[in-house]
Design an enzyme around this catalytic site. Structure first.
Site, short mmCIF file in Angstrom:
data_model
loop_
_atom_site.label_atom_id
_atom_site.label_comp_id
_atom_site.label_asym_id
_atom_site.label_seq_id
_atom_site.Cartn_x
_atom_site.Cartn_y
_atom_site.Cartn_z
N LYS A 71 15.35 33.77 30.03
CA LYS A 71 14.77 34.95 29.37
C LYS A 71 13.57 35.48 30.13
O LYS A 71 13.45 36.67 30.39
CB LYS A 71 14.32 34.64 27.93
CG LYS A 71 15.39 34.21 26.98
CD LYS A 71 14.85 33.99 25.58
CE LYS A 71 13.88 32.84 25.44
NZ LYS A 71 14.45 31.50 25.60
N ARG A 148 11.89 34.74 16.59
CA ARG A 148 12.62 33.49 16.75
C ARG A 148 13.17 32.98 15.42
O ARG A 148 13.83 31.96 15.39
CB ARG A 148 11.63 32.45 17.31
CG ARG A 148 12.14 31.64 18.46
CD ARG A 148 11.00 30.73 18.84
NE ARG A 148 11.30 29.86 19.91
CZ ARG A 148 10.99 30.11 21.18
NH1 ARG A 148 10.43 31.25 21.52
NH2 ARG A 148 11.24 29.21 22.10
N ARG A 182 12.86 22.82 35.83
CA ARG A 182 11.86 23.89 35.82
C ARG A 182 10.47 23.39 36.27
O ARG A 182 10.02 22.34 35.85
CB ARG A 182 11.77 24.41 34.38
CG ARG A 182 11.13 25.72 34.22
CD ARG A 182 11.70 26.47 33.06
NE ARG A 182 11.54 25.82 31.76
CZ ARG A 182 11.89 26.43 30.62
NH1 ARG A 182 12.38 27.65 30.64
NH2 ARG A 182 11.75 25.80 29.48
N ARG A 226 6.37 21.53 32.52
CA ARG A 226 5.93 21.74 31.14
C ARG A 226 6.10 20.46 30.34
O ARG A 226 7.12 19.78 30.49
CB ARG A 226 6.79 22.85 30.51
CG ARG A 226 6.25 24.23 30.72
CD ARG A 226 7.22 25.30 30.30
NE ARG A 226 7.74 25.19 28.94
CZ ARG A 226 8.49 26.12 28.35
NH1 ARG A 226 8.78 27.24 28.99
NH2 ARG A 226 8.93 25.96 27.12
N ARG A 237 14.60 21.21 21.06
CA ARG A 237 14.43 22.68 21.08
C ARG A 237 15.77 23.38 20.94
O ARG A 237 15.88 24.40 20.27
CB ARG A 237 13.72 23.10 22.37
CG ARG A 237 12.21 22.89 22.28
CD ARG A 237 11.55 22.76 23.63
NE ARG A 237 11.79 23.87 24.52
CZ ARG A 237 11.75 23.78 25.86
NH1 ARG A 237 11.47 22.64 26.43
NH2 ARG A 237 11.94 24.84 26.59
P1 ADP Z 1 11.75 28.11 25.37
O1 ADP Z 1 11.80 27.72 26.82
O2 ADP Z 1 12.13 26.99 24.44
O3 ADP Z 1 12.46 29.40 25.06
P2 ADP Z 1 9.08 29.31 24.99
O4 ADP Z 1 8.35 29.27 26.28
O5 ADP Z 1 9.61 30.63 24.53
O6 ADP Z 1 10.20 28.20 25.04
O7 ADP Z 1 8.15 28.73 23.83
C1 ADP Z 1 7.50 27.48 23.95
C2 ADP Z 1 7.09 27.00 22.57
O8 ADP Z 1 6.18 27.95 21.98
C3 ADP Z 1 8.23 26.88 21.56
O9 ADP Z 1 8.93 25.66 21.66
C4 ADP Z 1 7.47 27.01 20.25
O10 ADP Z 1 6.79 25.80 19.94
C5 ADP Z 1 6.40 28.04 20.57
N1 ADP Z 1 6.85 29.43 20.24
C6 ADP Z 1 7.05 30.44 21.13
N2 ADP Z 1 7.44 31.56 20.49
C7 ADP Z 1 7.48 31.25 19.17
C8 ADP Z 1 7.82 32.00 17.99
N3 ADP Z 1 8.19 33.29 18.06
N4 ADP Z 1 7.74 31.36 16.80
C9 ADP Z 1 7.37 30.07 16.72
N5 ADP Z 1 7.05 29.30 17.78
C10 ADP Z 1 7.10 29.88 19.01
#
Ligand code: ADP
Length: 291
Positions: A71, A148, A182, A226, A237
């Protein structure tokens, strides 16, 4: 954009009756006791009249997809191409984590287990980001990692029109490998991937080949992983994505806004194809600028 930012700021900060209503809404959302989000926002209709027609503003897109699908990669390329900000709530959360702010310790515990942060915290961080952008004259957005949950999508829908939602898709075994490969350069912040994905097509799943995205020599010694990119947390996740975030796809599908995009491979194969399905493939000059 301003309407979204106003709403979220009101929701997160307070001071007026509107803010109080929003705050009540946020609290009830966080504790799961509220009726439907759209119904709870008494001021949503007022905000709606301030919506700007699509022709007068920049794009307002959302990127959905499982952890590791890419994404951030495609949303940031498109943001450069279209001149709109790429706003990733995961980045906002990580910035807060890296700070010495009061939320940092609380967030670390949640994020490092792969759980979702509360709506209240997310709206607060997003509101601050939108305010900063508005002050700098930003218009439009590509949201990544937000909404989300269906509740977050309903709230967003109550205040602004999302034009299109791109749903990136990739087979799950590849997602795990990509997350584990990553790396981020601790100095320049760029993202890389050490994994070389080469899986055969089987059981109806397509074959996928993705070259590693290797860092230049100067980034190599500064690479960091990360804390939530361990196998156990990635699996968690993915489970949480399937339970909480996949219904968001249905929410936008019903509105006729969902564009499904199966990634055919790495960036060299996927980027031109994505531009094609978005009807952006003719913008050669812009494409170069975004590369
Ligand atoms: P991913 O690689 O899982 O898509 P992100 O970088 O988008 O991860 O997000 C990392 C973390 O930040 C998520 O696992 C969550 O804990 C938190 N997070 C990000 N966006 C949201 C959201 N819209 N609502 C709740 N938690 C979020």
């Amino acid at each position: 954009m301003a309407a979204v930012q106003r709403l979220l700021r009101a929701a997160a900060s307070g001071g007026s009756a509107m803010a109080a209503a929003a705050r009540r809404r946020m609290t009830s959302l966080a504790t799961d006791q509220a009726p439907s989000a759209a119904a709870g926002f008494s001021f949503a209709a007022e905000e709606r009249v301030r919506r700007r027609p699509m022709a007068e503003r920049n794009v307002q897109w959302v990127f959905l997809g499982c952890p590791g699908v890419g994404k951030g990669t495609y949303a940031s390329r498109l943001s450069r191409l279209l001149g709109v900000p790429h706003i990733a709530t995961g980045d906002l959360v990580r910035d807060e984590l890296a700070s010495t702010g009061p939320l940092a310790a609380q967030l670390a515990e949640i994020v490092n287990q792969g759980k979702l942060v509360s709506d209240e915290i997310i709206f607060n961080l997003l509101s601050k980001r939108l305010k900063k952008g508005e002050d700098q004259g930003e218009s439009g957005f590509i949201l990544d990692g937000f909404p989300r949950t269906v509740k977050q999508a309903e709230i967003l829908d109550g205040v602004t029109d999302i034009d299109m939602v791109v749903n990136l898709k990739l087979r799950e075994d590849v997602l795990v490998e990509k997350c584990l490969g990553r790396r981020i350069c601790g100095q320049c912040g760029k993202n890389f991937n050490l994994a070389c994905i080469d899986v055969k097509g089987e059981n109806g799943l397509p074959a996928i080949y993705m070259e590693p995205l290797l860092p230049p020599n100067n980034c190599m010694p500064k690479l960091i992983t990360r804390a939530d990119d361990t196998e156990e947390v990635v699996q968690n996740r993915l489970r949480i994505y399937n339970d909480m975030s996949q219904p968001v796809e249905g929410f936008y599908r019903e509105q006729g806004k969902l564009l499904e995009f199966d990634l055919p491979g790495g960036i060299p194969e996927s980027w031109p194809k994505l531009l094609q399905v978005l009807n952006l493939e003719d913008q050669e000059e812009l494409k170069l600028a975004a590369a």
